[in-house]
Design an enzyme around this catalytic site. Structure first.
Site, short mmCIF file in Angstrom:
data_model
loop_
_atom_site.label_atom_id
_atom_site.label_comp_id
_atom_site.label_asym_id
_atom_site.label_seq_id
_atom_site.Cartn_x
_atom_site.Cartn_y
_atom_site.Cartn_z
N HIS A 1 -2.81 7.36 -4.35
CA HIS A 1 -2.86 6.18 -3.47
C HIS A 1 -2.96 4.94 -4.34
O HIS A 1 -3.60 4.95 -5.40
CB HIS A 1 -4.09 6.28 -2.56
CG HIS A 1 -4.55 4.94 -2.03
ND1 HIS A 1 -5.56 4.21 -2.63
CD2 HIS A 1 -4.12 4.20 -0.97
CE1 HIS A 1 -5.75 3.09 -1.96
NE2 HIS A 1 -4.90 3.06 -0.95
N HIS B 1 -20.35 11.87 4.57
CA HIS B 1 -20.69 12.98 5.45
C HIS B 1 -20.42 14.33 4.80
O HIS B 1 -20.93 15.36 5.26
CB HIS B 1 -19.93 12.86 6.77
CG HIS B 1 -18.45 12.94 6.63
ND1 HIS B 1 -17.69 11.91 6.14
CD2 HIS B 1 -17.57 13.93 6.94
CE1 HIS B 1 -16.41 12.25 6.14
NE2 HIS B 1 -16.32 13.47 6.62
N HIS C 1 -6.90 7.80 -16.30
CA HIS C 1 -7.93 6.81 -16.56
C HIS C 1 -7.62 5.95 -17.78
O HIS C 1 -8.02 4.78 -17.84
CB HIS C 1 -9.29 7.49 -16.69
CG HIS C 1 -9.91 7.79 -15.36
ND1 HIS C 1 -10.66 6.87 -14.67
CD2 HIS C 1 -9.86 8.90 -14.58
CE1 HIS C 1 -11.06 7.39 -13.52
NE2 HIS C 1 -10.59 8.63 -13.45
N ASN D 1 -2.97 0.35 -3.84
CA ASN D 1 -2.94 -0.79 -2.93
C ASN D 1 -3.21 -2.05 -3.73
O ASN D 1 -4.11 -2.07 -4.57
CB ASN D 1 -3.99 -0.62 -1.83
CG ASN D 1 -4.13 -1.84 -0.96
OD1 ASN D 1 -4.97 -2.71 -1.23
ND2 ASN D 1 -3.33 -1.92 0.06
N VAL D 2 -2.42 -3.09 -3.51
CA VAL D 2 -2.71 -4.42 -4.04
C VAL D 2 -2.53 -5.41 -2.90
O VAL D 2 -1.55 -5.34 -2.16
CB VAL D 2 -1.82 -4.79 -5.25
CG1 VAL D 2 -2.27 -4.04 -6.50
CG2 VAL D 2 -0.35 -4.49 -4.97
N ARG D 3 -3.45 -6.35 -2.76
CA ARG D 3 -3.45 -7.20 -1.57
C ARG D 3 -4.02 -8.58 -1.88
O ARG D 3 -4.78 -8.77 -2.84
CB ARG D 3 -4.26 -6.54 -0.45
CG ARG D 3 -5.70 -6.22 -0.84
CD ARG D 3 -6.41 -5.38 0.21
NE ARG D 3 -7.78 -5.10 -0.18
CZ ARG D 3 -8.16 -4.06 -0.90
NH1 ARG D 3 -7.26 -3.19 -1.33
NH2 ARG D 3 -9.44 -3.87 -1.20
N SER E 1 0.85 -1.19 0.00
CA SER E 1 0.00 0.00 0.00
C SER E 1 0.89 1.23 0.00
O SER E 1 1.97 1.23 0.60
CB SER E 1 -0.93 0.02 1.21
OG SER E 1 -0.18 0.01 2.41
N HIS F 1 2.18 12.24 -1.07
CA HIS F 1 1.74 13.61 -0.85
C HIS F 1 2.81 14.58 -1.39
O HIS F 1 3.83 14.80 -0.73
CB HIS F 1 1.50 13.88 0.64
CG HIS F 1 0.37 13.11 1.23
ND1 HIS F 1 -0.95 13.38 0.92
CD2 HIS F 1 0.35 12.08 2.11
CE1 HIS F 1 -1.73 12.54 1.59
NE2 HIS F 1 -0.97 11.75 2.32
#
Length: 312
Positions: free
Chosen positions: A111, A180, A150, A113-115, A97, A101
């Site tokens: 960001h 929110h 993209h 992430n591969v898991r 992950s 910044h």
């Protein structure tokens, strides 16, 4: 869940370790002066990892790239919320992950992430699945950057066929959404989870494709924007928008919740947070400003590869 093909855990681990090495090297080259420092760590309940962090680079204010491989006797609640039948099983979880910044507000935060997860129970075949993706969070919108991002995401989906990109793009738009605030975190990208069909080789090939496309997706954008001028206004807006990033990671992010609930290393889990951030009370951008254009034209789901650009 597909249990017809046995996963090769060592193969996945070797790939992830190499991926971490390659991304670190590419980001160090793009920054020019910054270097990653590594912390190897062990988890008392089982497993460990290596965290690499760059702070105060020429281009990257903070970047963290973490590899972890942990195991335990029982899956944490965040991993069984959608699979109650797996509660109580032992597990292995491994992944890479990262969050970047940049210092220049013209360069977007990113960001990826591969898991891989595997749940086991005596006398039963292991249940396994892959997940991950990558997404982009700009502070100032550029059509060229969004289309490149993209377009590369679509290319990453080729191992699963033409339907994968629109499906995982939509999932990303829906996942990286601050309910929110009633706004997206950024311009999206790819998000997938629970992937275990049709078999292990196909799913693993897709995971590798997503991991291998991150640098081609992100580095050209960094190179294009890192030398552009900015001032106090842009920097203040960047810090304000970083607040949204913090809110999502601490309230909604599955990886953060899994790490904390599984007793992971806190410093590694929270390395995704920016070094500086600000909040303003009831703030909104002035009409006609570049900041307002970000909200109007970029912070909404769009078909970046099929629609015409909006009028200035």
């Amino acid at each position: 869940m597909n249990v017809n093909t046995q996963p090769d855990i060592d193969q996945v681990r070797d790939y992830l370790l190499g991926l971490q090495d390659g991304i670190c090297q590419a980001l160090e080259e793009e920054d020019g002066t910054g270097e990653f420092r590594e912390d190897a760590w062990r988890r008392e309940e089982g497993g460990g990892g290596r965290s690499r962090v760059m702070e105060g680079g020429e281009v990257l204010e903070k970047a963290g790239i973490n590899f972890s491989h942990v195991h335990g006797d029982s899956l944490p609640p965040s991993a069984t919320a959608h699979r109650p039948e797996l509660a109580g099983r032992s597990f292995q979880a491994m992944g890479v992950s990262l969050v970047v910044h940049p210092a220049n507000p013209r360069v977007p935060t990113s960001h990826a992430n591969v898991r891989f997860f595997m749940a086991e129970s005596p006398g039963a075949a292991p249940v396994w699945w892959f997940g991950g993706g990558f997404d982009l969070t700009p502070y100032y919108g550029y059509e060229e950057d969004a289309r490149h991002w993209h377009g590369t995401a679509r290319a990453a989906c080729e191992p699963l066929g033409a339907g994968a990109y629109p499906r995982y793009k939509q999932w990303c738009d829906e996942y990286f959404y601050l309910k929110h605030r009633d706004e997206p975190r950024g311009i999206g990208g790819l998000f997938f989870d629970d992937l275990n069909e049709p078999d292990f080789p196909t799913c693993f090939a897709f995971l590798r494709s997503v991991g291998d496309h991150f640098i081609p997706a992100y580095r050209p954008i960094v190179a294009r924007r890192k030398g552009e001028a900015y001032g106090e206004r842009e920097r203040e807006f960047q810090l304000y928008r970083r607040g949204r990033y913090v809110e999502f990671n601490l309230v909604y992010d599955r990886g953060t919740l899994f790490g904390l609930q599984s007793g992971g290393r806190t410093e590694s889990i929270l390395m995704s947070l920016p070094p500086l951030v600000s909040w303003r009370y009831d703030w909104s951008p002035d009409k006609g400003t570049p900041e307002e254009r970000l909200y109007r034209d970029f912070l909404r789901p769009r078909d970046w590869l099929g629609e015409s650009a909006p009028s200035p």
